[in-house]
Motif scaffolding. Sequence first.
Motif, PDB file in Angstrom:
ATOM      1  N   ASN A  76     -12.788   8.668   3.751  1.00  0.00           N
ATOM      2  CA  ASN A  76     -13.911   7.870   4.257  1.00  0.00           C
ATOM      3  C   ASN A  76     -13.434   6.613   4.980  1.00  0.00           C
ATOM      4  O   ASN A  76     -14.256   5.894   5.551  1.00  0.00           O
ATOM      5  CB  ASN A  76     -14.842   7.476   3.109  1.00  0.00           C
ATOM      6  N   SER A  77     -12.140   6.369   4.908  1.00  0.00           N
ATOM      7  CA  SER A  77     -11.616   5.161   5.553  1.00  0.00           C
ATOM      8  C   SER A  77     -10.164   5.399   5.955  1.00  0.00           C
ATOM      9  O   SER A  77      -9.539   6.381   5.546  1.00  0.00           O
ATOM     10  CB  SER A  77     -11.689   3.964   4.597  1.00  0.00           C
ATOM     11  N   GLY A  79      -7.769   3.653   4.917  1.00  0.00           N
ATOM     12  CA  GLY A  79      -6.996   3.522   3.670  1.00  0.00           C
ATOM     13  C   GLY A  79      -6.909   4.845   2.920  1.00  0.00           C
ATOM     14  O   GLY A  79      -5.865   5.198   2.371  1.00  0.00           O
ATOM     15  N   ASP A  80      -8.037   5.568   2.866  1.00  0.00           N
ATOM     16  CA  ASP A  80      -8.048   6.884   2.210  1.00  0.00           C
ATOM     17  C   ASP A  80      -7.108   7.857   2.936  1.00  0.00           C
ATOM     18  O   ASP A  80      -6.376   8.615   2.304  1.00  0.00           O
ATOM     19  CB  ASP A  80      -9.459   7.480   2.191  1.00  0.00           C
ATOM     20  N   LEU A  81      -7.179   7.807   4.256  1.00  0.00           N
ATOM     21  CA  LEU A  81      -6.329   8.682   5.059  1.00  0.00           C
ATOM     22  C   LEU A  81      -4.855   8.333   4.855  1.00  0.00           C
ATOM     23  O   LEU A  81      -4.021   9.215   4.680  1.00  0.00           O
ATOM     24  CB  LEU A  81      -6.706   8.586   6.531  1.00  0.00           C
ATOM     25  N   TYR A  82      -4.551   7.028   4.826  1.00  0.00           N
ATOM     26  CA  TYR A  82      -3.170   6.593   4.603  1.00  0.00           C
ATOM     27  C   TYR A  82      -2.689   7.035   3.219  1.00  0.00           C
ATOM     28  O   TYR A  82      -1.568   7.511   3.071  1.00  0.00           O
ATOM     29  CB  TYR A  82      -3.062   5.065   4.733  1.00  0.00           C
ATOM     30  N   ALA A  83      -3.534   6.871   2.215  1.00  0.00           N
ATOM     31  CA  ALA A  83      -3.160   7.276   0.853  1.00  0.00           C
ATOM     32  C   ALA A  83      -2.901   8.780   0.782  1.00  0.00           C
ATOM     33  O   ALA A  83      -1.955   9.233   0.126  1.00  0.00           O
ATOM     34  CB  ALA A  83      -4.252   6.868  -0.133  1.00  0.00           C
ATOM     35  N   ALA A  84      -3.739   9.556   1.470  1.00  0.00           N
ATOM     36  CA  ALA A  84      -3.547  11.016   1.479  1.00  0.00           C
ATOM     37  C   ALA A  84      -2.218  11.375   2.145  1.00  0.00           C
ATOM     38  O   ALA A  84      -1.468  12.220   1.634  1.00  0.00           O
ATOM     39  CB  ALA A  84      -4.712  11.692   2.195  1.00  0.00           C
ATOM     40  N   CYS A  85      -1.932  10.718   3.279  1.00  0.00           N
ATOM     41  CA  CYS A  85      -0.667  10.996   3.992  1.00  0.00           C
ATOM     42  C   CYS A  85       0.533  10.578   3.158  1.00  0.00           C
ATOM     43  O   CYS A  85       1.509  11.324   3.026  1.00  0.00           O
ATOM     44  CB  CYS A  85      -0.635  10.266   5.331  1.00  0.00           C
ATOM     45  N   ALA A  86       0.475   9.378   2.597  1.00  0.00           N
ATOM     46  CA  ALA A  86       1.607   8.872   1.806  1.00  0.00           C
ATOM     47  C   ALA A  86       1.866   9.776   0.605  1.00  0.00           C
ATOM     48  O   ALA A  86       3.018  10.107   0.296  1.00  0.00           O
ATOM     49  CB  ALA A  86       1.333   7.439   1.369  1.00  0.00           C
TER      50      ALA A  86
END
Length: 124
Positions: A76-77, A79-86
């Motif tokens: 949804n953000s 940050g969520d996308l970054y967390a998923a990638c990391a």
Amino acid sequence: MTDTIEQAESPLATPADMLSAFTRAAPDLAKMSLVGPHLQATVLKAVIGQQRETIDFLARRFDEELKFADAMSRANSAGDLYAACAGFYARAAAQYVDEARKIAELTSRNAVSAVQMPQPAAAA
């Protein structure tokens, strides 16, 4: 000089001597004839085992990629996308390291197995 060479005794002077020498060597020849098939079978099993391990690893990685795709679609953000990638890349790195260790261990076991001779069956 020719007389000296002709008079020298051969250790296998008669056909009976040659047959006796062959008969004594036959068990060793039989063992040696098993080396090729034993080595081929060992290598075949090793290759198939490594292929199986690789396919299992790839299946696990594909599952992780599907989970990653789901996580990206639910983001949804940024940050969520970054967390998923990391998380995806961290797990991938750890899994590749673990898989490299497994393959190294498997290869080492296979190398030891390939050089071991089959033991003769115990006499009943």
